[in-house]
Design an enzyme around this catalytic site. Sequence first.
Site, PDB file in Angstrom:
ATOM      1  N   HIS A 164      52.473  68.740   5.725  1.00 39.11           N
ATOM      2  CA  HIS A 164      53.219  68.301   4.534  1.00 39.11           C
ATOM      3  C   HIS A 164      52.881  66.830   4.273  1.00 39.11           C
ATOM      4  O   HIS A 164      52.860  66.029   5.209  1.00 39.11           O
ATOM      5  CB  HIS A 164      54.722  68.472   4.782  1.00 39.11           C
ATOM      6  CG  HIS A 164      55.549  68.073   3.614  1.00 39.11           C
ATOM      7  ND1 HIS A 164      55.651  68.856   2.475  1.00 39.11           N
ATOM      8  CD2 HIS A 164      56.298  66.973   3.378  1.00 39.11           C
ATOM      9  CE1 HIS A 164      56.425  68.243   1.600  1.00 39.11           C
ATOM     10  NE2 HIS A 164      56.833  67.099   2.125  1.00 39.11           N
ATOM     11  N   THR A 207      60.063  76.518  10.547  1.00 45.08           N
ATOM     12  CA  THR A 207      61.333  77.228  10.721  1.00 45.08           C
ATOM     13  C   THR A 207      61.740  77.723   9.340  1.00 45.08           C
ATOM     14  O   THR A 207      61.036  77.491   8.359  1.00 45.08           O
ATOM     15  CB  THR A 207      62.403  76.275  11.296  1.00 45.08           C
ATOM     16  OG1 THR A 207      62.480  75.126  10.445  1.00 45.08           O
ATOM     17  CG2 THR A 207      62.065  75.836  12.704  1.00 45.08           C
ATOM     18  N   ASP A 231      60.109  72.711   5.159  1.00 43.33           N
ATOM     19  CA  ASP A 231      59.668  71.398   5.653  1.00 43.33           C
ATOM     20  C   ASP A 231      60.642  70.796   6.676  1.00 43.33           C
ATOM     21  O   ASP A 231      60.842  69.584   6.718  1.00 43.33           O
ATOM     22  CB  ASP A 231      59.465  70.420   4.475  1.00 43.33           C
ATOM     23  CG  ASP A 231      58.435  70.904   3.472  1.00 43.33           C
ATOM     24  OD1 ASP A 231      57.467  71.564   3.896  1.00 43.33           O
ATOM     25  OD2 ASP A 231      58.601  70.645   2.270  1.00 43.33           O
ATOM     26  N   GLU A 274      45.615  63.634   6.836  1.00 37.33           N
ATOM     27  CA  GLU A 274      45.902  65.066   7.051  1.00 37.33           C
ATOM     28  C   GLU A 274      44.746  65.733   7.771  1.00 37.33           C
ATOM     29  O   GLU A 274      44.926  66.537   8.690  1.00 37.33           O
ATOM     30  CB  GLU A 274      46.141  65.781   5.716  1.00 37.33           C
ATOM     31  CG  GLU A 274      47.399  65.339   4.996  1.00 37.33           C
ATOM     32  CD  GLU A 274      47.699  66.198   3.768  1.00 37.33           C
ATOM     33  OE1 GLU A 274      47.482  67.423   3.813  1.00 37.33           O
ATOM     34  OE2 GLU A 274      48.155  65.633   2.753  1.00 37.33           O
TER      35      GLU A 274
HETATM   36  C1  GAR Z   1      47.972  69.052   1.148  1.00 42.43           C
HETATM   37  O1  GAR Z   1      48.157  67.735   0.715  1.00 42.43           O
HETATM   38  C2  GAR Z   1      49.168  69.549   1.923  1.00 42.43           C
HETATM   39  O2  GAR Z   1      49.758  68.543   2.693  1.00 42.43           O
HETATM   40  C3  GAR Z   1      50.076  69.979   0.802  1.00 42.43           C
HETATM   41  O3  GAR Z   1      49.241  70.611  -0.113  1.00 42.43           O
HETATM   42  C4  GAR Z   1      47.944  70.018  -0.045  1.00 42.43           C
HETATM   43  C5  GAR Z   1      46.950  71.130   0.171  1.00 42.43           C
HETATM   44  O4  GAR Z   1      45.646  70.616   0.124  1.00 42.43           O
HETATM   45  N1  GAR Z   1      51.103  70.858   1.280  1.00 42.43           N
HETATM   46  C6  GAR Z   1      52.355  70.837   0.838  1.00 42.43           C
HETATM   47  O5  GAR Z   1      52.746  70.100  -0.048  1.00 42.43           O
HETATM   48  C7  GAR Z   1      53.277  71.828   1.518  1.00 42.43           C
HETATM   49  N2  GAR Z   1      54.639  71.472   1.340  1.00 42.43           N
HETATM   50  P1  GAR Z   1      44.432  71.480   0.629  1.00 42.43           P
HETATM   51  O6  GAR Z   1      44.552  72.845  -0.052  1.00 42.43           O
HETATM   52  O7  GAR Z   1      43.233  70.724   0.140  1.00 42.43           O
HETATM   53  O8  GAR Z   1      44.497  71.593   2.116  1.00 42.43           O
END
Ligand code: GAR
Length: 224
Positions: free
Chosen positions: A120, A152, A156, A185
């Site tokens: 996240h 869970t 988040d 990330e």
């Molecule tokens: C990422 O920034 C991830 O952290 C977010 O979506 C993006 C996906 O990027 N996830 C959320 O917001 C979940 N709550 P990606 O498809 O390039 O990995």
Amino acid sequence: MSINRTTPLRVAVLASGRGSNLQAIIDVIDGGQIQAQIVVVISNKQDAVALERARKHGIKDLFVDPKPFIGRPDSREAYDGALLEVLQQQKVELVLLAGYMKIVTAVLVNAYANRMMNIHPSLLPSFPGLEVQKKAIDWGCKLAGCTVHFVTEGVDEGPIIIQAAVPILDDDTPETLAARILVQEHKIYPRAVQLFAEGRLKVEGRRVLIDAAKLDGEAIISAA
Ligand code: GAR
């Protein structure tokens, strides 16, 4: 203490979009740094770039259409039941949500308790939900970041495995901040998977304790 597995950890990735986190994990596995194998990538979106990335790497890709489930009182649970069948068929040991924009229900959460992770783009518990980079800027935060946590039922909310922090600059837009966070990330998600594969994560209540024999602080909290 690192644990050498006799067989690679069987991993599934659930993704709805471009799949850059999926790619980061594929790259680290391909580089031989994690004893794991992504056995299936599943999406609720037929056109998810994540599915293309899977195909490109010879990984089984699967679009599971949510439409046939709509209208049923238990539509979310039934959808997750369909996913669970696939995960069990594939003998999946760890499930990774990577930009999976669908709420997972108890059906999956209970089957994969402490074996399902999410990434996240905020420093949880601040800013769960959507548009979190904008929310962090609007709030006037000086730091933002990302969190890998076990999943869970609360969105988040699960026990935090790794976080990384980045500064928020005066001229940041949600897009520039998101890009800075994304770099982190791509570091912490593969690292969390590696720690799991090596058997170094222990969940005690809300806390995830890391067997830190070979861990350096930088790997857990880093600033861009
Ligand atoms: C990422 O920034 C991830 O952290 C977010 O979506 C993006 C996906 O990027 N996830 C959320 O917001 C979940 N709550 P990606 O498809 O390039 O990995």
